[in-house]
Design an enzyme around this catalytic site. Structure first.
Site, short mmCIF file in Angstrom:
data_model
loop_
_atom_site.label_atom_id
_atom_site.label_comp_id
_atom_site.label_asym_id
_atom_site.label_seq_id
_atom_site.Cartn_x
_atom_site.Cartn_y
_atom_site.Cartn_z
N TYR A 143 45.29 32.65 31.69
CA TYR A 143 46.66 32.13 31.71
C TYR A 143 46.88 31.12 30.59
O TYR A 143 46.53 29.95 30.70
CB TYR A 143 47.00 31.59 33.11
CG TYR A 143 47.32 32.77 34.00
CD1 TYR A 143 46.33 33.68 34.34
CD2 TYR A 143 48.62 33.04 34.41
CE1 TYR A 143 46.62 34.81 35.10
CE2 TYR A 143 48.91 34.15 35.16
CZ TYR A 143 47.91 35.04 35.50
OH TYR A 143 48.20 36.15 36.23
N LYS A 199 34.15 41.12 37.15
CA LYS A 199 33.89 42.20 36.18
C LYS A 199 32.69 41.77 35.33
O LYS A 199 32.72 41.79 34.10
CB LYS A 199 35.17 42.42 35.34
CG LYS A 199 35.18 43.67 34.49
CD LYS A 199 35.29 44.95 35.28
CE LYS A 199 35.22 46.16 34.35
NZ LYS A 199 35.04 47.43 35.06
N ASP A 232 37.63 46.78 39.60
CA ASP A 232 38.19 48.14 39.63
C ASP A 232 37.84 48.81 40.96
O ASP A 232 38.69 49.48 41.58
CB ASP A 232 37.72 48.95 38.42
CG ASP A 232 36.25 48.71 38.07
OD1 ASP A 232 35.69 47.69 38.51
OD2 ASP A 232 35.65 49.54 37.38
N ASP A 289 45.93 37.82 40.80
CA ASP A 289 47.37 38.08 40.70
C ASP A 289 47.63 39.57 40.93
O ASP A 289 48.50 39.96 41.71
CB ASP A 289 47.84 37.66 39.30
CG ASP A 289 49.35 37.62 39.20
OD1 ASP A 289 50.02 37.55 40.24
OD2 ASP A 289 49.86 37.67 38.06
N ASP A 333 49.17 41.56 44.55
CA ASP A 333 50.39 42.38 44.55
C ASP A 333 50.09 43.76 45.14
O ASP A 333 50.89 44.31 45.91
CB ASP A 333 50.95 42.55 43.13
CG ASP A 333 51.98 41.47 42.79
OD1 ASP A 333 51.93 40.40 43.41
OD2 ASP A 333 52.82 41.71 41.91
#
Ligand code: ATP
Length: 350
Positions: free
Chosen positions: A131, A185, A218, A242, A246
């Site tokens: 960010y 990851k 993933d 984030d 969602d």
């Protein structure tokens, strides 16, 4: 308790009005007096005060016990130099709101895309990662050294990873299932997600009663769709959190039901997970449940369980009946009519 209400852009004013009406209805159930002060942020503040988040608002947020934060259209703002700051990012940084707690659960009667039972909480680190507006001490964490080449810095620190892991484990330990998955990851981001994982593993040692696993981001997305009941609490870095939250919320019925709490050592901000939904703004179509459920998280944070339970019960009762739902859930009610239903239930349910 002093709350600061910041309505924001797009559907913000509509869902904030609804949320304040619900808070008013639940006020008699609260143990302490709740005072709400309202200030402008976003385009309204830019027009009046030259900044989307004027310094006086930041000061008021620091002085308040909690903030009710509406969505903002920050992508449409002018550059920073012209007053266009992302109020959400600024408040997260200024108030040290390092944890973004994002629950997603299936509501009885609401059509869900989830493949089976689902009741998860994404605990998302809020102040670093990719960010660019908050991950540097000075200047943005994204730049273009030569034309055609863009670079983004992803900041991962032991300090932030430890804080978010501790928030995640404390939450997991308080839930019946007591499971926590660290989402990462590290097979590609060996150094940064390696540091994140090492830190989470260290925190895990203090929570032997919480079942701990590590899942690639993933694979986590696939598992959320295929078998969401394998998850309970998911702890992860900023951007993965984030995106996954969602996905989780959409599986459970949509962004209109997606509440969240931003929490730090001395401040909290209730904030819907979604954006300002300009496509439906000003049309009485928004589902205010997202911000209302965020309010219940804030109330629980302050121990106002009775009021939070009553509000959540009213939301559940309205959602259970197709006639008392908003249009995003296939219902016919507008924002205000849905709010009236909630208020009536809160006031009349014993
Ligand atoms: P922004 O530019 O502020 O991010 P957006 O429209 O791109 O806004 P969201 O606000 O997250 O992104 O909305 C995505 C979709 O979900 C839109 O179609 C929007 O209308 C819908 N949506 C979001 N929030 C709600 C809500 N509370 N009630 C009903 N629909 C919503």
């Amino acid at each position: 308790m002093r709350l600061l209400s910041l309505a924001g852009d797009g559907i913000g004013p509509e869902i904030m009005t609804a949320t304040l009406a619900v808070l008013d209805a639940a006020r008699p159930l609260c143990e302490r007096d709740i005072h709400v002060e309202s200030r402008q942020i976003g385009f309204a503040a830019l027009e009046g005060e030259g900044s989307t988040i004027p310094p006086a608002v930041i000061k008021a947020a620091l002085a308040a016990d909690g903030v009710l934060l509406g969505p903002v259209s920050h992508n449409a703002y002018p550059p920073r130099e012209a007053g266009g700051l992302n109020p959400s990012g600024v408040l997260r940084k200024e108030l040290d709101l390092y944890a973004n707690i994002r629950p997603a659960r299936v509501w009885p009667g609401v059509r869900s895309l989830a493949n089976g039972p689902m009741d998860v909480v994404v605990v998302r680190e809020n102040l670093e990662g990719f960010y660019a507006d908050r991950n540097m001490h000075l200047g943005p964490g994204e730049f273009m050294p030569t034309p055609g080449v863009a670079l983004a810095i992803r900041r991962i620190t032991e300090h932030a990873s430890r804080r978010i892991a501790e928030a995640g484990f404390a939450l997991a330990a308080s839930r019946p299932v007591r499971k926590l998955a660290a989402i990462h990851k590290a097979n590609v981001m060996r150094v940064s997600d390696g540091l994140f994982l090492d830190t989470v593993r260290d925190v895990a040692k203090a929570y032997p009663d919480v079942r701990y696993e590590e899942v690639l981001v993933d694979a986590a997305a696939a598992h959320l769709v295929r078998s969401p009941d394998r998850f309970d609490v998911l702890v992860t870095t900023n951007m993965f959190g984030d995106i996954l939250s969602d996905l989780a919320s959409e599986l459970c019925g949509g962004l209109g039901l997606a509440g969240s709490l931003n929490a730090g050592p001395s401040h909290v901000a209730a904030q819907a997970q979604h954006g300002s939904a300009p496509d439906i703004a000003g049309q009485d179509k928004a589902n205010p449940a997202s911000l209302i459920l965020s309010l219940t998280m804030l109330l629980r944070h302050f121990g106002e369980t009775c009021a939070a339970d009553r509000i959540e019960g009213a939301v559940a009762a309205c959602l259970a009946n197709p006639k008392t739902r908003t249009s995003d859930l296939g219902g016919e009610l507008g924002t205000s009519a849905f709010t009236r239903q909630l208020v009536q239930r809160i006031e009349t349910t014993a």
